[in-house]
Design an enzyme around this catalytic site. Structure first.
Site, PDB file in Angstrom:
ATOM      1  N   ILE A   1       0.834  -1.199   0.000  1.00 33.47           N
ATOM      2  CA  ILE A   1       0.000   0.000   0.000  1.00 33.47           C
ATOM      3  C   ILE A   1       0.870   1.250   0.000  1.00 33.47           C
ATOM      4  O   ILE A   1       1.709   1.430   0.893  1.00 33.47           O
ATOM      5  CB  ILE A   1      -0.949  -0.019   1.210  1.00 33.47           C
ATOM      6  CG1 ILE A   1      -2.028  -1.069   0.937  1.00 33.47           C
ATOM      7  CG2 ILE A   1      -1.611   1.325   1.451  1.00 33.47           C
ATOM      8  CD1 ILE A   1      -2.367  -1.893   2.087  1.00 33.47           C
ATOM      9  N   CYS A   2       0.664   2.076  -1.002  1.00 32.35           N
ATOM     10  CA  CYS A   2       1.375   3.348  -1.134  1.00 32.35           C
ATOM     11  C   CYS A   2       2.896   3.113  -1.044  1.00 32.35           C
ATOM     12  O   CYS A   2       3.441   2.317  -1.787  1.00 32.35           O
ATOM     13  CB  CYS A   2       0.857   4.328  -0.078  1.00 32.35           C
ATOM     14  SG  CYS A   2       1.476   6.003  -0.302  1.00 32.35           S
ATOM     15  N   MET A   3       3.556   3.795  -0.106  1.00 34.10           N
ATOM     16  CA  MET A   3       5.008   3.619   0.036  1.00 34.10           C
ATOM     17  C   MET A   3       5.329   2.154   0.345  1.00 34.10           C
ATOM     18  O   MET A   3       6.381   1.632  -0.073  1.00 34.10           O
ATOM     19  CB  MET A   3       5.496   4.515   1.164  1.00 34.10           C
ATOM     20  CG  MET A   3       6.950   4.403   1.473  1.00 34.10           C
ATOM     21  SD  MET A   3       7.267   5.055   3.135  1.00 34.10           S
ATOM     22  CE  MET A   3       9.043   5.105   3.142  1.00 34.10           C
TER      23      MET A   3
END
Lengths: 398, 279
Positions: free
Chosen positions: A161-163
């Site tokens: 998720i994301c980073m």
């Protein structure tokens, strides 16, 4: 002196008065309505509110320094391979289980998918020297090995998720033999774009200066940056909306849950932050296959397993341009790009996305469950702990 | 010649201001001593004496005999300050004339800030950078540096905040004008407060997006972060000086320890891995 500078003092006062009139006029409406709303609001705010987040039960099965691994077990396991989730180091993984009717974790469990989720914890000053390599080849690798060993399986499904997705991409390219299927969600891999303000700002950001000033980067500082991405909406309109709906208990409870999550912001380990800004935002090395961790080059072509890449069309933090080049750079033949009509957070928590996002991942994983696992599971003995999560906090008045 | 004249004017302005201030405080002190609260330990004589001493000191600092970068400092400070605020203060107290004569508050505050920044750069910075001598010279330098960096940070932060508040003021003015013009033309641009708010918030969002992606903003952001770093580093050094004789570890001490711990743990993990491979 500009024309604007010549405006009279009275006009400025009038302007500011107009601004407050607009805001409070919008929130208030007619006086009678306002009184009724205030009375209802009083009732709501003084009553017990259910604002607990991350209430799905889990067990902490592995700990390494500040990092823990949460295990969510479904009532009936229907998937052979568990899903390992790696969240970003910015904010917390509780977002995937914000409330019972908007919980990605719960949707997975209801379909029989076993979930392991990394909790990066709250870095302290002693964590300031931890690099990206320590996180990817250290904590992530330890924990993925632990799950493989525990289940006696050679590979896990990995979701980022994301980073956290960016870390998963690095991990998968370095350890492809351990990953059966990869799901990346709102994951930046290309940083050379002017679509997002973060990308624009980061270009002139001096990470050395911030690290020298703070050591670990304070979560609150990151929050200020995120709020400044859209001050009109995030610092004014959002709270005007709250005032408008403060008489509605459900709305208030949901709003407070989101506030709890947004401002629960761990600091970012200094060295990892420095590296992330320099190697990714400044030099954009990952997408060019030029980034190395621990002396090993990250070659995206080594990602050959099935890949599902999901991102939001209206994402202002990780705009589509950061995500949509990834699948073209990997070695996989079975790969899919999905652009959903939502934003960065809405993809996980909006009521509409509850029917689209997690169910789509479940279908995609189920279709690929039966495919082969060429590598043997590890046999090493790992340090395991077992700690049940405390019962969810009781309903509290805010 | 010009400088002398300026200095004379400054001194005269300064004297007028000081006299007005002194009269005000004298009157206030007198009133207070005559009021029911007058039993408080307020000694008007001592107060007046203090004011006179302060006046003498300030005069001495501003006199031509005093050499060095700060010789006209008090006069400079006062003159700059008064130049900025005078147009605003000299406006009539009430009535229409106020709006016409008094200048824009923003312009005034900008001028005040600019005057202060210039003054700091031209005068105070020089004072802070006077070479320090003797046994404690390094500690004195650290104090001076912390003050200097703090001022620089305040200056860049003020500029940054000014920049950030501009869209808010601008948009509010624009929307107000737009609605007013439409109304004067017989058109109802917005029906109620809700519509006006919607118009305002949309315009505000646009204005912010334009500002936030501009090079002006990114440059201001970089400057403020750099100034923050410099200030925090200098403050940290000051704290290290203060705490060095106390049984309190500083960040520097702890960071050294954490670094050693980090490398030791890394080494242990590597050795563990190697050991397991050999098994």
């Amino acid at each position: 002196m500009t024309e604007r500078d010549n405006k009279s003092w009275n006009e400025i006062v009038e302007s500011m008065k107009t601004a407050t009139d607009i805001v409070f006029g919008k929130a208030a409406g007619e006086p009678a309505k306002l009184m009724k709303r205030l009375s209802d609001a009083r009732e709501v705010l003084l009553s017990p509110l259910k604002t607990d987040i991350a209430s799905t039960p889990y067990e902490v099965v592995y700990e390494s320094d500040r990092v823990t691994l949460k295990h969510y077990k479904p009532a009936e396991v229907k998937f052979k391979t568990p899903l390992f989730i790696c969240y970003a180091m910015v904010n917390r993984e509780t977002m995937l289980d914000l409330q019972s009717d908007r919980s990605v974790v719960k949707t997975f469990l209801n379909s029989g998918l076993e979930v392991y989720m990394m909790d990066w914890g709250y870095p302290t000053r002693k964590d300031r020297y931890l690099t990206l390599e320590d996180h990817v080849n250290g904590y992530m690798d330890e924990m993925i090995d632990f799950v493989r060993e525990k289940h006696g399986i050679p590979q896990v499904h990995l979701m980022g998720i994301c980073m956290g997705g960016t870390l998963c991409v690095m991990y998968t390219a370095l350890h492809p033999e351990k990953i059966k299927n990869l799901v990346t969600t709102v994951t930046p891999v290309n940083f050379e774009t002017d679509q997002g303000l973060l990308n624009v700002w980061a270009k002139s950001l001096d990470p050395d200066a911030l690290v020298q000033a703070y050591g670990n980067i304070p979560g609150d500082l990151l929050n200020v940056a995120f709020l400044l991405l859209n001050p009109a909406r995030l610092m004014i309109d959002k709270y005007v909306g709250f005032l408008e709906n403060v008489h509605d208990k459900d709305f208030v409870e949901n709003f407070v849950r989101m506030e709890k999550w947004i401002f629960d912001s761990p600091d970012l380990p200094a060295e990892a932050f420095r590296e992330f800004i320099k190697k990714l935002y400044h030099e954009n090395l990952l997408i060019q296959n030029k980034m190395a961790l621990g002396g090993k080059l990250i070659d995206l072509k080594k990602i050959t397993m099935p890949v599902l890449n999901i991102y939001g069309k209206f994402d202002h933090l990780v705009p589509p341009a950061c995500c949509d080049q990834f699948v073209n750079k990997i070695g996989s033949k079975d790969k899919e790009d999905v652009c959903l009509q939502t934003g960065h957070i809405g993809i996980y928590v909006s009521s509409k996305m509850q029917r689209e996002f997690a169910p789509r991942i479940l279908r995609w994983l189920a279709e690929r469950e039966e495919r082969g696992s060429p590598v043997a599971p590890p046999t090493r003995k790992k340090r395991a702990v077992s700690r049940k999560r405390p019962a969810p906090e009781p309903a509290t008045a805010q | 010649m010009g400088q002398e004249k300026e200095s004379e004017q400054g001194n005269s302005l300064y004297s007028a201001w000081f006299k007005a201030s002194k009269d005000y405080w004298d009157t206030s002190a007198k009133m207070l001593s005559e009021s029911p609260l007058g039993k408080t330990p307020l000694d008007q004589g001592a107060f007046t004496e203090q004011m006179n001493t302060w006046q003498e000191f300030m005069k001495a600092m501003g006199s031509p005999e005093v050499s060095g970068p700060g010789k006209n400092l008090s006069v400079e400070i006062f003159t700059k300050y008064m130049e900025s605020v005078w147009p605003f203060l000299s406006a009539p107290a009430d009535g229409e004339g106020k709006a016409e004569k008094a200048e824009d508050l923003r312009a005034m505050s900008k001028r005040m800030a600019k005057s202060w920044f210039e003054l700091f750069d031209n005068e105070l910075r020089k004072v802070l950078n006077i070479p320090q001598l003797g046994l404690t010279r390094y500690y004195q330098e650290h104090v001076a540096r912390a003050i200097e960096e703090y001022n620089d940070f305040q200056i860049t932060m003020a500029n940054f905040v000014n920049l950030l508040t501009e869209p808010l003021i601008e948009t509010t003015e624009k929307v107000r004008e737009q609605v007013k013009t439409a109304r004067e033309g017989g058109e109802e641009l917005v029906k109620d407060a809700k519509e006006q708010y919607k118009l305002w918030i949309n315009k505000l969002e646009e204005a912010y997006l334009e500002l936030l992606k501009s090079p002006e903003y990114t440059s201001a952001l970089s400057e403020v972060l750099k100034a923050l770093r410099d200030y925090k580093v200098s403050r940290q050094q000051l704290l290290i000086d203060l705490f060095q004789d106390l049984p309190v570890p500083t960040h520097k001490d702890m960071d050294e320890l954490y670094k050693e711990l980090y490398y030791l743990k890394k080494r242990v993990k590597e050795l563990e891995k190697r050991g397991k491979k050999n098994d």
